[in-house]
Write an enzyme that holds these catalytic residues in place. Structure first.
Site, PDB file in Angstrom:
ATOM      1  N   ASP A  62      35.604  51.993  31.569  1.00 19.43           N
ATOM      2  CA  ASP A  62      36.794  51.767  32.588  1.00 19.43           C
ATOM      3  C   ASP A  62      35.304  50.626  33.859  1.00 19.43           C
ATOM      4  O   ASP A  62      34.653  51.176  33.938  1.00 19.43           O
ATOM      5  CB  ASP A  62      36.994  52.980  33.208  1.00 19.43           C
ATOM      6  CG  ASP A  62      37.505  52.641  35.075  1.00 19.43           C
ATOM      7  OD1 ASP A  62      37.937  51.378  35.355  1.00 19.43           O
ATOM      8  OD2 ASP A  62      38.385  53.755  35.216  1.00 19.43           O
ATOM      9  N   ASN A  89      37.100  40.153  31.684  1.00 19.67           N
ATOM     10  CA  ASN A  89      38.451  39.793  31.732  1.00 19.67           C
ATOM     11  C   ASN A  89      39.177  40.454  32.871  1.00 19.67           C
ATOM     12  O   ASN A  89      39.811  40.064  33.319  1.00 19.67           O
ATOM     13  CB  ASN A  89      38.550  39.391  29.966  1.00 19.67           C
ATOM     14  CG  ASN A  89      40.328  39.436  30.604  1.00 19.67           C
ATOM     15  OD1 ASN A  89      41.157  38.909  30.466  1.00 19.67           O
ATOM     16  ND2 ASN A  89      41.071  40.741  30.135  1.00 19.67           N
ATOM     17  N   TYR A 158      43.269  40.186  45.640  1.00 18.91           N
ATOM     18  CA  TYR A 158      43.093  38.587  45.172  1.00 18.91           C
ATOM     19  C   TYR A 158      41.778  37.885  44.841  1.00 18.91           C
ATOM     20  O   TYR A 158      41.337  37.679  44.199  1.00 18.91           O
ATOM     21  CB  TYR A 158      44.041  38.988  43.929  1.00 18.91           C
ATOM     22  CG  TYR A 158      44.569  38.829  42.659  1.00 18.91           C
ATOM     23  CD1 TYR A 158      44.101  39.032  41.394  1.00 18.91           C
ATOM     24  CD2 TYR A 158      45.014  37.101  42.292  1.00 18.91           C
ATOM     25  CE1 TYR A 158      43.610  38.551  39.763  1.00 18.91           C
ATOM     26  CE2 TYR A 158      44.800  36.766  41.155  1.00 18.91           C
ATOM     27  CZ  TYR A 158      44.225  37.212  39.798  1.00 18.91           C
ATOM     28  OH  TYR A 158      44.395  36.905  38.315  1.00 18.91           O
ATOM     29  N   THR A 193      51.477  37.213  30.930  1.00 17.36           N
ATOM     30  CA  THR A 193      51.161  38.522  30.809  1.00 17.36           C
ATOM     31  C   THR A 193      52.390  39.438  31.799  1.00 17.36           C
ATOM     32  O   THR A 193      52.797  39.098  32.149  1.00 17.36           O
ATOM     33  CB  THR A 193      49.570  39.025  30.725  1.00 17.36           C
ATOM     34  OG1 THR A 193      49.654  38.300  32.160  1.00 17.36           O
ATOM     35  CG2 THR A 193      48.722  37.505  29.947  1.00 17.36           C
TER      36      THR A 193
HETATM   37  P1  NAP Z   1      46.834  41.475  32.627  1.00 19.76           P
HETATM   38  O1  NAP Z   1      48.317  41.562  31.462  1.00 19.76           O
HETATM   39  O2  NAP Z   1      47.346  42.919  33.714  1.00 19.76           O
HETATM   40  O3  NAP Z   1      45.610  42.807  32.351  1.00 19.76           O
HETATM   41  C1  NAP Z   1      44.572  43.421  32.623  1.00 19.76           C
HETATM   42  C2  NAP Z   1      44.199  44.644  31.967  1.00 19.76           C
HETATM   43  O4  NAP Z   1      43.237  44.915  32.662  1.00 19.76           O
HETATM   44  C3  NAP Z   1      44.557  45.044  31.797  1.00 19.76           C
HETATM   45  O5  NAP Z   1      44.014  45.121  29.689  1.00 19.76           O
HETATM   46  C4  NAP Z   1      43.751  46.235  32.157  1.00 19.76           C
HETATM   47  O6  NAP Z   1      44.155  47.430  31.091  1.00 19.76           O
HETATM   48  C5  NAP Z   1      42.563  46.342  32.537  1.00 19.76           C
HETATM   49  N1  NAP Z   1      41.955  46.524  33.720  1.00 19.76           N
HETATM   50  C6  NAP Z   1      42.433  46.823  34.994  1.00 19.76           C
HETATM   51  N2  NAP Z   1      41.726  47.675  35.336  1.00 19.76           N
HETATM   52  C7  NAP Z   1      40.769  48.240  35.172  1.00 19.76           C
HETATM   53  C8  NAP Z   1      39.476  48.318  35.036  1.00 19.76           C
HETATM   54  N3  NAP Z   1      38.989  49.360  35.615  1.00 19.76           N
HETATM   55  N4  NAP Z   1      38.289  48.500  33.771  1.00 19.76           N
HETATM   56  C9  NAP Z   1      39.041  48.299  32.118  1.00 19.76           C
HETATM   57  N5  NAP Z   1      40.017  46.965  32.767  1.00 19.76           N
HETATM   58  C10 NAP Z   1      40.628  47.749  33.576  1.00 19.76           C
HETATM   59  O7  NAP Z   1      46.299  40.645  33.301  1.00 19.76           O
HETATM   60  P2  NAP Z   1      46.145  39.625  32.092  1.00 19.76           P
HETATM   61  O8  NAP Z   1      47.028  37.884  32.539  1.00 19.76           O
HETATM   62  O9  NAP Z   1      45.553  39.396  30.915  1.00 19.76           O
HETATM   63  O10 NAP Z   1      44.692  38.941  32.780  1.00 19.76           O
HETATM   64  C11 NAP Z   1      43.342  38.765  32.213  1.00 19.76           C
HETATM   65  C12 NAP Z   1      42.703  37.692  33.428  1.00 19.76           C
HETATM   66  O11 NAP Z   1      43.018  36.976  33.864  1.00 19.76           O
HETATM   67  C13 NAP Z   1      42.457  38.754  35.019  1.00 19.76           C
HETATM   68  O12 NAP Z   1      41.274  38.461  34.623  1.00 19.76           O
HETATM   69  C14 NAP Z   1      43.171  37.946  35.296  1.00 19.76           C
HETATM   70  O13 NAP Z   1      42.899  37.639  37.228  1.00 19.76           O
HETATM   71  C15 NAP Z   1      42.815  36.089  34.876  1.00 19.76           C
HETATM   72  N6  NAP Z   1      44.325  35.690  35.349  1.00 19.76           N
HETATM   73  C16 NAP Z   1      45.298  35.967  34.770  1.00 19.76           C
HETATM   74  C17 NAP Z   1      46.539  35.238  35.280  1.00 19.76           C
HETATM   75  C18 NAP Z   1      48.052  34.774  34.676  1.00 19.76           C
HETATM   76  O14 NAP Z   1      49.061  34.087  35.089  1.00 19.76           O
HETATM   77  N7  NAP Z   1      48.057  35.954  33.682  1.00 19.76           N
HETATM   78  C19 NAP Z   1      46.198  33.737  36.046  1.00 19.76           C
HETATM   79  C20 NAP Z   1      44.609  33.386  36.563  1.00 19.76           C
HETATM   80  C21 NAP Z   1      44.011  34.852  36.592  1.00 19.76           C
HETATM   81  P3  NAP Z   1      45.352  48.619  31.520  1.00 19.76           P
HETATM   82  O15 NAP Z   1      46.266  48.833  30.151  1.00 19.76           O
HETATM   83  O16 NAP Z   1      44.345  50.293  31.695  1.00 19.76           O
HETATM   84  O17 NAP Z   1      45.858  48.661  32.822  1.00 19.76           O
END
Ligand code: NAP
Length: 235
Positions: A62, A89, A158, A193
């Protein structure tokens, strides 16, 4: 036999983080897939191993909990496992539609705890070892939302957290310049996602691409930069 590089990915039980683990493992990295829920980390690692001959370990992490970071550092030290590649990430997106004056400070604090202090804390734990061994790659997974050049009013907490994460990339990249450690921010684009939603334009494979490219840079690669689609973009 040449020892595989070890890559640690945070927030990797689902979404882009999980796909980054898969792509790094396919490239013959030894991957430590981490998640804040240990059983989810274990299930995700098992799922990746079942899909092929991939070296994927799991661990609980975490990033918002300093004790959890310390516990992982101790666990890896016990196993004599060094981290060569760190992908920060893990992130949360709260109050996407809020106006900046309506964001409770506590929500801002919670966002920074994960998206900024989490990444900094994990880097504190593993980057000194990289510098000592004269090899390391750090990828801070950022977002266009954190780009000051184009920032407007979207998702204030954010967006501010990703701008701060980018500032950390510059600070750490410059502080480690010439040590064999390369530190960069990546924007994955709008990805399907839980965070991006089903209407997003990109698959996780596409979203992971620039992150994996930065994680696997050769020694001639850039540092202290911000990249999307493998190209430098303005801060
Ligand atoms: P996601 O599907 O919401 O996944 C987020 C991940 O972060 C989950 O595994 C979540 O775990 C984990 N997490 C949250 N808080 C945490 C903590 N305190 N310790 C450890 N893990 C934690 O998001 P995603 O779309 O894959 O995003 C991944 C990255 O890409 C992020 O940095 C996001 O800001 C960036 N991003 C995403 C997009 C997009 O369009 N999806 C666009 C720009 C940037 P739990 O399952 O336990 O909640």
């Amino acid at each position: 036999m040449v020892q595989s590089r070890v890559a640690l990915v945070t927030g990797a039980n689902r979404g882009i983080g999980l796909e980054v683990c898969r792509q790094l493992a396919v490239r013959r990295y030894r991957v430590i897939l981490t998640a804040r829920d240990g059983s989810k980390a274990e299930a995700a690692a098992r799922m990746l191993r079942a899909a092929g001959d991939l070296d994927v370990q799991h661990a609980r992490l975490d990033v918002a909990d300093p004790q959890s970071i310390r516990t992982l550092v101790d666990e890896l030290a016990e196993r004599s496992e060094n981290v060569d590649v760190l992908v920060n990430n893990a992130a949360i997106l709260l109050g996407e539609d809020q106006a900046v004056l309506d964001v409770p400070v506590d929500e801002l604090r919670r966002t920074f705890e994960t998206n900024v202090f989490g990444a900094v804390g994990v880097a504190h734990a593993f980057v000194p070892g990289m510098v000592e061994r004269r090899f390391g790659r750090v990828v801070n997974v950022s977002s266009e939302a954190g780009q000051l050049a184009s920032m407007r009013t979207y998702a204030p907490a954010y967006a501010m957290s990703k701008a701060a994460l980018n500032a950390f990339t510059v600070q750490l990249g410059e502080a480690t310049r010439g040590t064999g450690v390369l530190v960069n921010s990546a924007c994955p684009g709008w990805v399907r996602t839980d965070m991006g939603g089903p209407g997003a334009s990109r698959s996780v494979e596409e979203g992971a691409d620039t992150i994996v490219w930065l994680a696997t840079l050769s020694s001639r690669g850039p540092t202290a930069g911000f990249f999307s689609d493998r190209r430098a973009i303005p801060w």
